[in-house]
Design a protein around this motif. Structure first.
Motif, mmCIF file in Angstrom:
data_model
loop_
_atom_site.group_PDB
_atom_site.id
_atom_site.type_symbol
_atom_site.label_atom_id
_atom_site.label_comp_id
_atom_site.label_asym_id
_atom_site.label_seq_id
_atom_site.Cartn_x
_atom_site.Cartn_y
_atom_site.Cartn_z
ATOM 1 N N SER A 112 12.715 -15.693 -23.392
ATOM 2 C CA SER A 112 11.996 -14.855 -24.365
ATOM 3 C C SER A 112 11.124 -15.698 -25.286
ATOM 4 O O SER A 112 10.876 -15.307 -26.431
ATOM 5 N N THR A 115 8.323 -14.174 -27.368
ATOM 6 C CA THR A 115 8.628 -13.274 -28.489
ATOM 7 C C THR A 115 8.947 -14.035 -29.772
ATOM 8 O O THR A 115 9.077 -13.419 -30.831
ATOM 9 N N GLU A 116 9.105 -15.356 -29.672
ATOM 10 C CA GLU A 116 9.432 -16.143 -30.862
ATOM 11 C C GLU A 116 8.195 -16.314 -31.742
ATOM 12 O O GLU A 116 7.056 -16.246 -31.280
ATOM 13 N N GLU A 201 15.565 -8.646 -31.093
ATOM 14 C CA GLU A 201 15.012 -8.010 -29.904
ATOM 15 C C GLU A 201 15.449 -8.709 -28.625
ATOM 16 O O GLU A 201 15.531 -8.090 -27.554
ATOM 17 N N ASN A 204 18.495 -7.070 -27.464
ATOM 18 C CA ASN A 204 18.160 -5.786 -26.842
ATOM 19 C C ASN A 204 19.156 -4.674 -27.161
ATOM 20 O O ASN A 204 19.505 -3.862 -26.298
#
Length: 378
Positions: A112, A115-116, A201, A204
């Motif tokens: 991910s 998304t950072e 996120e 999830n």
């Protein structure tokens, strides 16, 4: 041997728990240790102190002050090897280590990365450069090692040491579990599904709500027990997501749990739906507690669970729902049999003693290679 651990902080996280377990496992007669915490959280500090571990908290706020403080700690302690835990200490290690050999400890997934925050991505990529100067780069996940090597972390220095899970600590007790369920008021309310993780996120949690909405639509009786930092009634984003799916009567938000065994006691099955993981401790701990697993294939999840649970592709919330539904249709004795096999797998393949031996061997190798690099005798 003298080992200086440098870690971002001592908050409630997987790396911090792993350091605590390792530091407790290294025999004081063989290894003298000091832990330099850079001050980002101290929720676990008392546990370190209660274990008679030598902890120094760096109070300086600015990065140059922190580096200078750790250099002073190093000069005072005179370690044989430095273990830099997580990205910020790895970035700083070439500066703060002097001529002391050091290893980089990487305990995250890059699944991910996009998304950072941009600043976090920069630190991760900067650590790739500094890690080339380490004697070893230690990961707790083979998947995470491959991910990091695609952005420049040195493959030649890779060491993979899976987390060790204390199966004496994480051990189920039917009477204790029954009392905990009665206290919370969830006894007799259907399948008790556990989920633990900070609200993020990557974890999830909203996707998990979609999965259990499918269960509710199929008429399954269940309660979803959610724990972790930010998993409480003050989280308006999470509460709104629960309300939007009409799941209020099915979800308990329990917040941060200091002693995770108490949480696992409440559960019949455990669900982990992350889109990014390295080594998901909660999955292995839940297995040690004899809980069947339904999870996404993030990080080393499949290597941990093997065929002792249900693992689906990342993002497949219908697959998660189907897995939970399958367990809801089993009688308790069959779920428990699956759980016992899972516990046996954790005890066999992920023991703390094995992890401790691997770290000790890595430290010894780092010391030898460090002496060679600086012209000493092998």
């Amino acid at each position: 041997m003298r080992v200086l651990h440098v870690i971002t902080g001592l908050g409630l996280g997987g790396a911090e728990r792993a350091l605590l377990g390792l530091a407790q496992g290294l025999a004081p007669a063989l290894v003298a240790q000091r832990i330099a915490s850079l001050g980002a959280g101290d929720s676990l500090l008392q546990e370190f102190l209660d274990s008679d571990l030598d902890v120094v908290t760096v109070r300086q706020r600015a990065a140059p002050g922190k580096v200078a403080a750790v250099r002073r700690i190093r000069q005072d302690f005179r370690p044989d090897v430095i273990h830099a835990w997580m990205y910020h200490p790895v970035v700083a290690a070439p500066i703060l280590s002097g001529s002391v050999p050091w290893i980089a400890g990487i305990r995250a997934s890059l699944q991910s990365l996009g998304t950072e925050r941009l600043a976090t991505q920069l630190v991760i990529r900067s650590a790739a450069l500094s890690s080339r100067l380490a004697q070893a780069v230690v990961y707790n996940s083979g998947v995470a090692a491959l991910e990091h090597e695609t952005i420049g972390y040195p493959q030649a220095r890779r060491v993979v040491i899976p987390n060790g899970i204390d199966t004496e600590l994480f051990s189920s007790d039917p009477e204790r579990a029954a009392n905990a369920r009665d206290t919370l008021g969830v006894s007799g309310r259907g399948l008790l599904i556990g989920h633990a993780g900070r609200f993020h996120e990557v974890k999830n949690q909203v996707g998990l709500l979609d999965a259990v909405r499918i269960l509710a639509d199929r008429g399954v009786a269940f309660q979803l027990l959610m724990a972790g930092e930010g998993i409480d009634s003050g989280n308006r984003q999470l509460v709104s997501a629960i309300e939007a799916r009409n799941l209020g009567q099915h979800v308990f938000l329990l917040g941060r749990i200091a002693f995770m065994r108490d949480f696992y006691d409440l559960c019949d099955v455990f669900a982990n739906v992350s889109v990014g993981e390295a080594f998901p401790n909660v999955v292995a701990e839940a297995m040690a507690m004899e809980l069947p697993i339904v999870a996404t294939a993030a990080g080393d999840t499949l290597a941990i669970v093997s065929d002792h649970g249900i693992v689906v592709e990342i993002g497949d919330m219908k697959g998660i729902a189907d897995g939970l539904f399958a367990f809801s249709q089993m009688d308790a004795s069959r779920r428990q049999a699956i759980g016992r096999l899972g516990r046996e797998r954790i005890a066999t393949h992920f023991s703390p003693a094995s992890a401790t031996r691997s770290y000790l061997g890595t430290y010894e190798q780092a010391m030898r290679s460090g002496r060679l690099r600086h012209g000493g005798a092998a």
